[in-house]
Design a protein around this motif. Sequence first.
Motif, PDB file in Angstrom:
ATOM      1  N   LEU A  54       0.842  -1.196   0.000  1.00 25.40           N
ATOM      2  CA  LEU A  54       0.000   0.000   0.000  1.00 25.40           C
ATOM      3  C   LEU A  54       0.877   1.246   0.000  1.00 25.40           C
ATOM      4  N   SER A  55       0.254   2.395  -0.296  1.00 22.60           N
ATOM      5  CA  SER A  55       0.990   3.656  -0.219  1.00 22.60           C
ATOM      6  C   SER A  55       1.347   3.935   1.242  1.00 22.60           C
ATOM      7  N   ASP A  76       0.791   6.589   3.011  1.00 27.05           N
ATOM      8  CA  ASP A  76      -0.335   7.201   3.729  1.00 27.05           C
ATOM      9  C   ASP A  76      -1.366   6.158   4.141  1.00 27.05           C
ATOM     10  N   ASP A  77      -1.702   5.232   3.224  1.00 26.65           N
ATOM     11  CA  ASP A  77      -2.671   4.183   3.541  1.00 26.65           C
ATOM     12  C   ASP A  77      -2.122   3.267   4.634  1.00 26.65           C
ATOM     13  N   ARG A  78      -0.870   2.889   4.506  1.00 26.13           N
ATOM     14  CA  ARG A  78      -0.236   2.006   5.482  1.00 26.13           C
ATOM     15  C   ARG A  78      -0.236   2.658   6.871  1.00 26.13           C
ATOM     16  N   ALA A  99      -2.319   5.030   8.011  1.00 30.98           N
ATOM     17  CA  ALA A  99      -3.690   5.116   8.524  1.00 30.98           C
ATOM     18  C   ALA A  99      -4.146   3.776   9.087  1.00 30.98           C
ATOM     19  N   ILE A 100      -3.901   2.693   8.358  1.00 29.32           N
ATOM     20  CA  ILE A 100      -4.290   1.354   8.819  1.00 29.32           C
ATOM     21  C   ILE A 100      -3.504   0.977  10.072  1.00 29.32           C
ATOM     22  N   ARG A 142     -10.018   9.401   5.020  1.00 30.99           N
ATOM     23  CA  ARG A 142      -8.708   8.836   4.700  1.00 30.99           C
ATOM     24  C   ARG A 142      -8.614   7.394   5.195  1.00 30.99           C
ATOM     25  N   ARG A 177     -10.883   5.112   3.036  1.00 35.10           N
ATOM     26  CA  ARG A 177     -10.282   4.843   1.725  1.00 35.10           C
ATOM     27  C   ARG A 177      -9.115   3.864   1.862  1.00 35.10           C
ATOM     28  N   ALA A 178      -8.315   4.012   2.914  1.00 39.17           N
ATOM     29  CA  ALA A 178      -7.189   3.098   3.137  1.00 39.17           C
ATOM     30  C   ALA A 178      -7.700   1.680   3.387  1.00 39.17           C
ATOM     31  N   ARG A 179      -8.773   1.554   4.163  1.00 43.74           N
ATOM     32  CA  ARG A 179      -9.354   0.231   4.416  1.00 43.74           C
ATOM     33  C   ARG A 179      -9.873  -0.389   3.135  1.00 43.74           C
ATOM     34  N   ARG A 224      -8.784   0.196   0.076  1.00 38.14           N
ATOM     35  CA  ARG A 224      -7.648  -0.235  -0.735  1.00 38.14           C
ATOM     36  C   ARG A 224      -6.982  -1.483  -0.143  1.00 38.14           C
TER      37      ARG A 224
END
Length: 179
Positions: free
Chosen positions: A106-107, A109-111, A113-114, A141, A144-146, A148
């Motif tokens: 993942l990106s 930012d996504d990583r 957030a998760i 945010r 969206r991360a979840r 992805r």
Amino acid sequence: MNCIMTAWHEHEAELRGWLRRRMGNSAEADDLLQDVFIKALRQGERFCEIANARAWLYEVARNALADRLRLARKAVELPEDLSADTAEVAAVDSLAACLPRVLSELSADDREAITLCDLEGLTQEEYARRKGLSLPGAKSRVQRARKRLREQLTQSCQVSLDAAGQVSDFVPRPPLGRP
């Protein structure tokens, strides 16, 4: 203080009947009614400023009833011989082994957030403060991360969900650095 007594005399019998019908036990209903009266007394002169004393008394009675019923829920004793389904636990553990690799795909930012919100237990409000975001922005945010992450798990680990949205099947992937 006089306004409390006036309101109480006007609504006491009605409140008592309402509580007794809902509780099915006159003594417990009377105990709750007494609690409502004490809460009204604790309001002191502020009670006189309440526009609709009847509505206030019913709201306090309803909340007291909900609290009492919540506390009265009976706990169910589990049998001593109850054991976990080890096959199900092993499947969940195998899927968890797939997570670090998928997270790494993942990106950043996504990583982040998760990791912060879902793995480390940071609230979305705390996450928003930490990242300098509005609460709605942080919630978006994280969602969206979840999404992805779910898509990446579905694609990379071939995760299949049943009708209830539970994982029904997947293909484990070794963590990075292993063949």
